[in-house]
Design a protein around this motif. Structure first.
Motif, PDB file in Angstrom:
ATOM      1  N   GLU A  65     -17.025  -8.339  -2.076  1.00 54.32           N
ATOM      2  CA  GLU A  65     -16.069  -9.452  -2.047  1.00 54.32           C
ATOM      3  C   GLU A  65     -14.912  -9.144  -2.984  1.00 54.32           C
ATOM      4  O   GLU A  65     -15.103  -8.854  -4.163  1.00 54.32           O
ATOM      5  CB  GLU A  65     -16.739 -10.752  -2.456  1.00 54.32           C
ATOM      6  N   ALA A  66     -13.722  -9.178  -2.437  1.00 46.70           N
ATOM      7  CA  ALA A  66     -12.519  -8.935  -3.228  1.00 46.70           C
ATOM      8  C   ALA A  66     -12.000 -10.275  -3.769  1.00 46.70           C
ATOM      9  O   ALA A  66     -12.327 -11.330  -3.232  1.00 46.70           O
ATOM     10  CB  ALA A  66     -11.455  -8.262  -2.372  1.00 46.70           C
ATOM     11  N   HIS A  67     -11.217 -10.233  -4.790  1.00 36.89           N
ATOM     12  CA  HIS A  67     -10.672 -11.453  -5.385  1.00 36.89           C
ATOM     13  C   HIS A  67      -9.248 -11.683  -4.894  1.00 36.89           C
ATOM     14  O   HIS A  67      -8.339 -11.933  -5.673  1.00 36.89           O
ATOM     15  CB  HIS A  67     -10.724 -11.356  -6.906  1.00 36.89           C
ATOM     16  N   PHE A  68      -9.081 -11.568  -3.595  1.00 43.20           N
ATOM     17  CA  PHE A  68      -7.777 -11.756  -2.977  1.00 43.20           C
ATOM     18  C   PHE A  68      -7.917 -12.663  -1.766  1.00 43.20           C
ATOM     19  O   PHE A  68      -8.975 -12.729  -1.154  1.00 43.20           O
ATOM     20  CB  PHE A  68      -7.177 -10.412  -2.529  1.00 43.20           C
ATOM     21  N   ASP A  69      -6.818 -13.326  -1.428  1.00 47.79           N
ATOM     22  CA  ASP A  69      -6.775 -14.173  -0.245  1.00 47.79           C
ATOM     23  C   ASP A  69      -6.131 -13.412   0.906  1.00 47.79           C
ATOM     24  O   ASP A  69      -5.268 -12.556   0.697  1.00 47.79           O
ATOM     25  CB  ASP A  69      -5.964 -15.447  -0.519  1.00 47.79           C
ATOM     26  N   CYS A  70      -6.541 -13.762   2.123  1.00 46.44           N
ATOM     27  CA  CYS A  70      -5.993 -13.150   3.325  1.00 46.44           C
ATOM     28  C   CYS A  70      -4.486 -13.377   3.386  1.00 46.44           C
ATOM     29  O   CYS A  70      -4.001 -14.474   3.096  1.00 46.44           O
ATOM     30  CB  CYS A  70      -6.679 -13.735   4.556  1.00 46.44           C
ATOM     31  N   PRO A 113      -4.847  -2.701   4.926  1.00 45.81           N
ATOM     32  CA  PRO A 113      -5.030  -1.608   3.964  1.00 45.81           C
ATOM     33  C   PRO A 113      -5.077  -2.207   2.553  1.00 45.81           C
ATOM     34  O   PRO A 113      -4.319  -3.134   2.229  1.00 45.81           O
ATOM     35  CB  PRO A 113      -3.790  -0.738   4.141  1.00 45.81           C
ATOM     36  N   THR A 114      -5.970  -1.725   1.727  1.00 46.05           N
ATOM     37  CA  THR A 114      -6.110  -2.250   0.362  1.00 46.05           C
ATOM     38  C   THR A 114      -4.788  -2.207  -0.390  1.00 46.05           C
ATOM     39  O   THR A 114      -4.438  -3.158  -1.097  1.00 46.05           O
ATOM     40  CB  THR A 114      -7.190  -1.452  -0.393  1.00 46.05           C
ATOM     41  N   GLN A 115      -4.031  -1.135  -0.244  1.00 51.33           N
ATOM     42  CA  GLN A 115      -2.762  -1.000  -0.954  1.00 51.33           C
ATOM     43  C   GLN A 115      -1.783  -2.105  -0.558  1.00 51.33           C
ATOM     44  O   GLN A 115      -1.041  -2.619  -1.399  1.00 51.33           O
ATOM     45  CB  GLN A 115      -2.141   0.380  -0.709  1.00 51.33           C
ATOM     46  N   GLU A 116      -1.772  -2.494   0.710  1.00 49.96           N
ATOM     47  CA  GLU A 116      -0.887  -3.576   1.171  1.00 49.96           C
ATOM     48  C   GLU A 116      -1.232  -4.892   0.484  1.00 49.96           C
ATOM     49  O   GLU A 116      -0.354  -5.639   0.062  1.00 49.96           O
ATOM     50  CB  GLU A 116      -1.003  -3.728   2.685  1.00 49.96           C
ATOM     51  N   VAL A 117      -2.527  -5.170   0.323  1.00 50.90           N
ATOM     52  CA  VAL A 117      -2.964  -6.391  -0.360  1.00 50.90           C
ATOM     53  C   VAL A 117      -2.564  -6.342  -1.824  1.00 50.90           C
ATOM     54  O   VAL A 117      -2.056  -7.321  -2.375  1.00 50.90           O
ATOM     55  CB  VAL A 117      -4.481  -6.594  -0.201  1.00 50.90           C
ATOM     56  N   PHE A 118      -2.768  -5.195  -2.479  1.00 49.92           N
ATOM     57  CA  PHE A 118      -2.373  -5.042  -3.883  1.00 49.92           C
ATOM     58  C   PHE A 118      -0.864  -5.238  -4.046  1.00 49.92           C
ATOM     59  O   PHE A 118      -0.407  -5.934  -4.948  1.00 49.92           O
ATOM     60  CB  PHE A 118      -2.752  -3.670  -4.426  1.00 49.92           C
ATOM     61  N   ASP A 119      -0.077  -4.619  -3.159  1.00 52.07           N
ATOM     62  CA  ASP A 119       1.381  -4.733  -3.242  1.00 52.07           C
ATOM     63  C   ASP A 119       1.832  -6.179  -3.066  1.00 52.07           C
ATOM     64  O   ASP A 119       2.725  -6.647  -3.765  1.00 52.07           O
ATOM     65  CB  ASP A 119       2.053  -3.830  -2.199  1.00 52.07           C
ATOM     66  N   ASP A 120       1.204  -6.902  -2.143  1.00 45.84           N
ATOM     67  CA  ASP A 120       1.542  -8.306  -1.910  1.00 45.84           C
ATOM     68  C   ASP A 120       1.202  -9.153  -3.131  1.00 45.84           C
ATOM     69  O   ASP A 120       1.963 -10.025  -3.520  1.00 45.84           O
ATOM     70  CB  ASP A 120       0.799  -8.833  -0.682  1.00 45.84           C
ATOM     71  N   GLN A 121       0.064  -8.869  -3.767  1.00 47.80           N
ATOM     72  CA  GLN A 121      -0.371  -9.612  -4.961  1.00 47.80           C
ATOM     73  C   GLN A 121       0.597  -9.383  -6.105  1.00 47.80           C
ATOM     74  O   GLN A 121       0.979 -10.309  -6.801  1.00 47.80           O
ATOM     75  CB  GLN A 121      -1.774  -9.180  -5.360  1.00 47.80           C
ATOM     76  N   VAL A 122       1.045  -8.147  -6.293  1.00 41.75           N
ATOM     77  CA  VAL A 122       1.984  -7.816  -7.375  1.00 41.75           C
ATOM     78  C   VAL A 122       3.330  -8.507  -7.133  1.00 41.75           C
ATOM     79  O   VAL A 122       3.939  -9.055  -8.044  1.00 41.75           O
ATOM     80  CB  VAL A 122       2.157  -6.290  -7.505  1.00 41.75           C
ATOM     81  N   ALA A 123       3.780  -8.519  -5.877  1.00 44.79           N
ATOM     82  CA  ALA A 123       5.060  -9.160  -5.540  1.00 44.79           C
ATOM     83  C   ALA A 123       4.994 -10.668  -5.742  1.00 44.79           C
ATOM     84  O   ALA A 123       6.003 -11.283  -6.070  1.00 44.79           O
ATOM     85  CB  ALA A 123       5.442  -8.835  -4.093  1.00 44.79           C
ATOM     86  N   ALA A 124       3.822 -11.263  -5.584  1.00 43.27           N
ATOM     87  CA  ALA A 124       3.670 -12.718  -5.713  1.00 43.27           C
ATOM     88  C   ALA A 124       3.606 -13.167  -7.172  1.00 43.27           C
ATOM     89  O   ALA A 124       3.918 -14.314  -7.484  1.00 43.27           O
ATOM     90  CB  ALA A 124       2.424 -13.188  -4.980  1.00 43.27           C
ATOM     91  N   ASP A 125       3.171 -12.279  -8.081  1.00 46.41           N
ATOM     92  CA  ASP A 125       3.077 -12.641  -9.495  1.00 46.41           C
ATOM     93  C   ASP A 125       4.478 -12.734 -10.100  1.00 46.41           C
ATOM     94  O   ASP A 125       5.308 -11.865  -9.893  1.00 46.41           O
ATOM     95  CB  ASP A 125       2.269 -11.608 -10.272  1.00 46.41           C
ATOM     96  N   PRO A 126       4.728 -13.800 -10.871  1.00 42.27           N
ATOM     97  CA  PRO A 126       6.048 -13.961 -11.507  1.00 42.27           C
ATOM     98  C   PRO A 126       6.293 -12.984 -12.623  1.00 42.27           C
ATOM     99  O   PRO A 126       5.506 -12.430 -13.222  1.00 42.27           O
ATOM    100  CB  PRO A 126       6.037 -15.389 -12.039  1.00 42.27           C
TER     101      PRO A 126
END
Length: 60
Positions: free
Chosen positions: A16-21, A47-60
């Motif tokens: 289980e990852a700690h990310f949302d779809c 792809p895991t990298q796409e989720v990581f990139d989206d998470q980084v872009a969402a953080d202020p």
């Protein structure tokens, strides 16, 4: 023939990852062997990298 222990034979490869779809907001599960994540609700694969990139872009 050589004997060896396969760690993937007895363990569940999904974690289980700690990310949302990115599509529906459901929980993502990471398939570590293939570096992909799958949503438990809509079954979309990312792809895991796409989720990581989206998470980084969402953080202020």
């Amino acid at each position: 023939m050589a004997e060896f222990e396969n760690p993937y034979a007895e363990n569940d490869p999904f974690v289980e990852a700690h990310f949302d779809c990115l599509n529906c907001g459901g929980k993502l599960w990471e398939y570590a062997i293939q570096r992909q994540m799958v949503c438990e609700d809509c079954r979309e694969v990312f792809p895991t990298q796409e989720v990581f990139d989206d998470q980084v872009a969402a953080d202020p």
